[in-house]
Write a protein that holds these residues in place. Sequence first.
Motif, PDB file in Angstrom:
ATOM      1  N   ALA A 300      -2.178  -3.263   4.165  1.00 47.88           N
ATOM      2  CA  ALA A 300      -0.624  -3.090   4.371  1.00 47.88           C
ATOM      3  C   ALA A 300      -0.091  -4.252   3.427  1.00 47.88           C
ATOM      4  CB  ALA A 300      -0.650  -3.684   6.140  1.00 47.88           C
ATOM      5  N   SER A 301      -0.450  -5.476   3.358  1.00 49.08           N
ATOM      6  CA  SER A 301      -0.121  -6.328   2.282  1.00 49.08           C
ATOM      7  C   SER A 301      -0.033  -5.784   0.805  1.00 49.08           C
ATOM      8  CB  SER A 301      -0.808  -7.660   2.389  1.00 49.08           C
ATOM      9  OG  SER A 301      -2.367  -7.409   2.012  1.00 49.08           O
ATOM     10  N   THR A 304       2.560  -3.244   0.621  1.00 52.36           N
ATOM     11  CA  THR A 304       3.969  -3.750   0.602  1.00 52.36           C
ATOM     12  C   THR A 304       4.434  -4.115  -0.792  1.00 52.36           C
ATOM     13  OG1 THR A 304       4.012  -4.553   2.892  1.00 52.36           O
ATOM     14  CG2 THR A 304       5.450  -5.575   1.531  1.00 52.36           C
ATOM     15  N   TRP A 308       7.294  -2.396  -3.468  1.00 54.27           N
ATOM     16  CA  TRP A 308       8.314  -3.221  -3.485  1.00 54.27           C
ATOM     17  C   TRP A 308       9.207  -2.434  -4.742  1.00 54.27           C
ATOM     18  CZ3 TRP A 308       9.573  -6.567   0.250  1.00 54.27           C
ATOM     19  CH2 TRP A 308      10.749  -7.312   0.209  1.00 54.27           C
ATOM     20  N   VAL A 316       6.810 -12.787  -0.387  1.00 52.76           N
ATOM     21  CA  VAL A 316       5.792 -11.806  -0.212  1.00 52.76           C
ATOM     22  C   VAL A 316       4.501 -11.957  -0.760  1.00 52.76           C
ATOM     23  CG1 VAL A 316       5.849  -9.213  -0.652  1.00 52.76           C
ATOM     24  CG2 VAL A 316       7.897 -10.287  -0.010  1.00 52.76           C
TER      25      VAL A 316
END
Length: 448
Positions: A300-301, A304, A308, A316
């Motif tokens: 998930a990271s 992201t 982005w 982040v």
Amino acid sequence: MSDKAVKVGSGQAWWVWGIGVFAYLVAVTQRTSFGVAGLEATERFDASASILATFSVVQLVVYAALQIPVGLMIDKFGSRRLIIFGAVLMAIGQMLLALATSVPAGLVGRFFVGAGDAMTFVSVIRLISAWFPGYRVPMLTQFTGMVGQLGQLLSLVPFVALLHWAGWAPSFLSLAALCVIAFVLSLVAVRDQPRGTAPLPAGPQAKSLAVLREAWHEPGTRLGFWTHFSLQFTSNVFLLAWGYPFLVSGQGLDPTVASGLMTIFVVVALVFGPLFGAVVSRHPLRRSTLALTIIILIAASWATVLLWPGRAPIAVLVVLMTLVAVGGPGSMIGFDFARTFNAPRIIGTATGIVNVGGFTAALVSVYFIGLILDLQFAAAGGSGELYNLGAFRWALAFQFIPLALGALGIVVTRRKTRAHLAETGVVLVPLLQAIAERRWRRGGHRGI
């Protein structure tokens, strides 16, 4: 030296473990040093992205290829000899790299570094089993990984500073000197087991292939392999090859800021290592659930950051590196599977099999990320920046493939492991059911 017996878990045990952990810290420093020198290496060797990746791939191929032979050798010869020999090989490798001015010469240096590094961690894990009682092993395994990761801090701060101040050769020669210190301390202080105790059971007298087959046949060993495969590789990709270039060239961070952010890996190891050790000790039947949770968070990271729009904010990126770094101490769960599901006489072999996992996934990922970067650069006609954000997005997305493969491997092998446990009378209820039953008991409904 007295012939008096030494107790398991005695003061000498802590000295032996401490020197072993120092040797592992030194090995991690050697392993991660090239990753923070990637931009300088590009200039020194006039290398493309795929050639630069080859330096890390060679090191990882050697490391992964030697894990099972090293495990067999530990079961036969003990940890002390391998830790000492590993320090010698790493010293030779860093000296060769310090003097190298061509790609082939540099690759030979990384070959020796990978070989020496391969002998260290598994040997230290075997020392823990020999010198400490079983209830301390999970926590000490986590502490070994945690303290060893301070080697990243040595490569990120003093090594980078020395590299910028003194240049390539003096910096890598200083790393060779650190290996010499580890060699001397291990020669003087490390012993395979407490004096006066029965020798550790040797592996079967059959051929090595039979020993390997016995360890691999155990479902718990394969569960450990896939756990390590899934959780270790992303941090290796970030630290050994592409993290620093991604932050500096892709995200546009100042090199000093990038180095500072990468120290997050050390902080996370210090925090989560003991935490995971305590969780595994208290809830050994839920280890795979913890591993799968970490995989989901890592995926998930990365999703992201890669999706982005434009460059990601610092906050982040910090979340990304924190979750990727959690995979390091999380991967230690794999070694606990090897320890608890295998007989003591083949723990070294089983541990070596587990350790192959993360480094195999890492070497494949490092190479293909570099290849994808080069293919995009070639498709653009060789114009523009080699390490640009758009190219990094496509290249780093390759990591989702081994993440998915590893998660699938965990799900499949834990079913087999749980079936094997059920045959011995250990039945594991679903997690949600176990939580509901615990709440029921806490609510005063015992015996109903």
